[in-house]
Design an enzyme around this catalytic site. Sequence first.
Site, PDB file in Angstrom:
ATOM      1  N   GLU A 261       0.065  -0.439 -12.954  1.00 15.22           N
ATOM      2  CA  GLU A 261       0.272   0.304 -11.398  1.00 15.22           C
ATOM      3  C   GLU A 261       1.372   1.129 -11.285  1.00 15.22           C
ATOM      4  O   GLU A 261       1.222   2.181 -11.367  1.00 15.22           O
ATOM      5  CB  GLU A 261       0.035  -0.954 -10.517  1.00 15.22           C
ATOM      6  CG  GLU A 261      -1.517  -1.324 -10.312  1.00 15.22           C
ATOM      7  CD  GLU A 261      -1.822  -2.768  -9.308  1.00 15.22           C
ATOM      8  OE1 GLU A 261      -0.596  -3.382  -8.945  1.00 15.22           O
ATOM      9  OE2 GLU A 261      -2.748  -2.980  -9.077  1.00 15.22           O
TER      10      GLU A 261
HETATM   11  C1  HEC Z   1      -2.207   2.065  -8.894  1.00 20.78           C
HETATM   12  C2  HEC Z   1      -2.637   1.756  -7.518  1.00 20.78           C
HETATM   13  C3  HEC Z   1      -1.790   0.803  -6.570  1.00 20.78           C
HETATM   14  C4  HEC Z   1      -0.470   0.974  -6.472  1.00 20.78           C
HETATM   15  C5  HEC Z   1       0.621   1.936  -6.841  1.00 20.78           C
HETATM   16  C6  HEC Z   1      -0.102  -0.075  -5.270  1.00 20.78           C
HETATM   17  N1  HEC Z   1      -1.510  -0.625  -5.261  1.00 20.78           N
HETATM   18 FE1  HEC Z   1      -1.646  -1.982  -3.658  1.00 20.78          FE
HETATM   19  N2  HEC Z   1      -3.238  -2.580  -4.497  1.00 20.78           N
HETATM   20  C7  HEC Z   1      -4.042  -1.811  -5.407  1.00 20.78           C
HETATM   21  C8  HEC Z   1      -5.169  -2.505  -6.047  1.00 20.78           C
HETATM   22  C9  HEC Z   1      -6.256  -1.954  -6.733  1.00 20.78           C
HETATM   23  C10 HEC Z   1      -5.317  -3.767  -5.057  1.00 20.78           C
HETATM   24  C11 HEC Z   1      -6.341  -4.915  -5.347  1.00 20.78           C
HETATM   25  C12 HEC Z   1      -5.837  -5.471  -6.660  1.00 20.78           C
HETATM   26  C13 HEC Z   1      -6.390  -6.925  -6.645  1.00 20.78           C
HETATM   27  O1  HEC Z   1      -6.940  -7.701  -5.765  1.00 20.78           O
HETATM   28  O2  HEC Z   1      -6.127  -7.397  -7.762  1.00 20.78           O
HETATM   29  C14 HEC Z   1      -4.189  -3.606  -4.042  1.00 20.78           C
HETATM   30  C15 HEC Z   1      -3.615  -4.563  -3.354  1.00 20.78           C
HETATM   31  C16 HEC Z   1      -2.827  -4.570  -2.348  1.00 20.78           C
HETATM   32  C17 HEC Z   1      -2.533  -5.326  -0.988  1.00 20.78           C
HETATM   33  C18 HEC Z   1      -3.489  -6.331  -0.520  1.00 20.78           C
HETATM   34  C19 HEC Z   1      -4.685  -5.938   0.273  1.00 20.78           C
HETATM   35  C20 HEC Z   1      -5.555  -7.036   0.693  1.00 20.78           C
HETATM   36  O3  HEC Z   1      -6.432  -6.798   1.707  1.00 20.78           O
HETATM   37  O4  HEC Z   1      -5.568  -7.993  -0.036  1.00 20.78           O
HETATM   38  C21 HEC Z   1      -1.662  -4.830  -0.468  1.00 20.78           C
HETATM   39  C22 HEC Z   1      -0.896  -5.167   0.873  1.00 20.78           C
HETATM   40  C23 HEC Z   1      -1.173  -3.692  -1.227  1.00 20.78           C
HETATM   41  N3  HEC Z   1      -1.703  -3.523  -2.427  1.00 20.78           N
HETATM   42  C24 HEC Z   1       0.170  -2.872  -0.912  1.00 20.78           C
HETATM   43  C25 HEC Z   1       0.847  -2.065  -1.816  1.00 20.78           C
HETATM   44  C26 HEC Z   1       2.378  -1.695  -1.998  1.00 20.78           C
HETATM   45  C27 HEC Z   1       3.047  -2.154  -0.703  1.00 20.78           C
HETATM   46  C28 HEC Z   1       2.346  -1.076  -2.997  1.00 20.78           C
HETATM   47  C29 HEC Z   1       3.623  -0.186  -3.263  1.00 20.78           C
HETATM   48  C30 HEC Z   1       4.855  -1.216  -3.717  1.00 20.78           C
HETATM   49  C31 HEC Z   1       1.142  -0.737  -3.621  1.00 20.78           C
HETATM   50  N4  HEC Z   1       0.233  -1.770  -3.059  1.00 20.78           N
HETATM   51  C32 HEC Z   1       0.994  -0.206  -4.894  1.00 20.78           C
HETATM   52  C33 HEC Z   1      -3.633  -0.834  -6.087  1.00 20.78           C
HETATM   53  C34 HEC Z   1      -2.298  -0.409  -5.985  1.00 20.78           C
END
Ligand code: HEC
Length: 374
Positions: free
Chosen positions: A131
């Site tokens: 990520e």
């Molecule tokens: C490269 C892509 C990527 C980046 C960069 C990323 N995310 Fe995500 N995020 C995802 C994905 C894909 C999921 C779901 C992953 C899983 O469930 O294992 C997720 C899940 C989440 C969730 C949970 C949402 C839920 O409904 O369960 C949150 C809140 C979130 N991310 C916030 C952030 C924040 C804040 C950052 C920066 C610090 C960030 N993400 C960076 C791809 C990304």
Amino acid sequence: MVRKTFLLSGIAGLMISAGADGAKKPSIGPLPDKPPEPKDNPTTPVKVELGKLLYFDPRLSGDGSVSCATCHDPNQGWAKKRVMSPAYPENKHFRHSPTVLNVAFNTLMFWDGRVKTLEEQAEKPIASPFEMNMNYDLLEERLKAIPEYRKLFKKAFPNEREPITIKNIAKAIAAFERTIVCNDSPFDKYMRGDSNAMDELQIKGMKLFVGKAGCVQCHNGPNFTDNKFHVTGVPKSRVEDQPLVAATRNFVLRQAGFRNPERIDRDLGRFFLTGNKKDKGSFKTPTLRNVALTPPYMHNGVFKTLEEVVDFYDKGGGKVPNKDRRLKPLNLTDEEKEALVAFLEALTCENVPYVEEPELPPYEGETKVKKGGR
Ligand code: HEC
Ligand code: HEC
């Protein structure tokens, strides 16, 4: 059998029935104005401002190319309209990117619910090799090289000698996320008493949602999730066979201690955490608020439209032996299906919060931040 009914929503009058034992069934309702916040991380304006910068700052990633907004994009319903999420360069993600809009009302984070708070959550993608691929200590040092961040962290966390820490980075981002909320959907308005806020088809869909279609059994509460896990039997997405998607899944499995990851050819959700057979294919019930803004659907983005999702439930979900017993063929008519989709569309806010990409503060001695990192 006598069935009691409760009037749950005041004037708007959504009737939710209780069983013969009088036990109240789960219901749906409007969202409060503000999400809960933890005692040790009150939402303050300066912290939110800092969190906003960090949310959009690709320098939180190893090569300076990926920010939170890359995968949770304010222009795409705070999610990403792709089957699988974007990933750190040279990788492919193995899951679909969910929205962060109203996520502050949830009590489980990630498709498999592996963390519970926004603060815990925000640290994870920063360190994830596929990520943002960044090291916490190095990130702290990197941010200390940005004078504006030194100033803002000091203001946001005034009682700390050295406030630039991974914990505070996560706290500031979480505080920002607590402002990405909205509760002015036609459904909310209807529930608060404006009986014209939803049209006839949407109201019909709502009745199906809590009645014949049984969606409310899992999608309940103000954020349309029971915050529990269920096996619905979502079919495999073709994309899951791509070598680099499989590589990421195998990596996750190896990190979790699985010895022969290549024997597993798809995402099995909570099973990857617990190793428990009954969890095979078990995922968190996601929110349905603003769902019309964030296709495609499910943990693997396998359904392109809400119509496809409704068809899936109409058939009683997928074909897996450990499927949740709540899912049965529904025998919906075409009009009923249309009504359900219309109701899901009534969960879209009128004023979805939008935040423009802010101008990021440069490193000491530099005058501006180079686009896409350095
Ligand atoms: C490269 C892509 C990527 C980046 C960069 C990323 N995310 Fe995500 N995020 C995802 C994905 C894909 C999921 C779901 C992953 C899983 O469930 O294992 C997720 C899940 C989440 C969730 C949970 C949402 C839920 O409904 O369960 C949150 C809140 C979130 N991310 C916030 C952030 C924040 C804040 C950052 C920066 C610090 C960030 N993400 C960076 C791809 C990304
Ligand atoms: C047994 C519990 C359960 C029932 C009943 C249920 N759902 Fe779900 N729903 C889930 C789970 C769990 C997921 C996530 C599955 C996955 O990603 O593999 C989901 C996902 C969804 C999604 C995709 C959301 C997104 O952001 O990708 C939609 C839309 C949805 N459900 C609508 C409905 C509708 C409409 C009904 C009624 C016809 C319904 N659900 C009934 C548990 C349920």
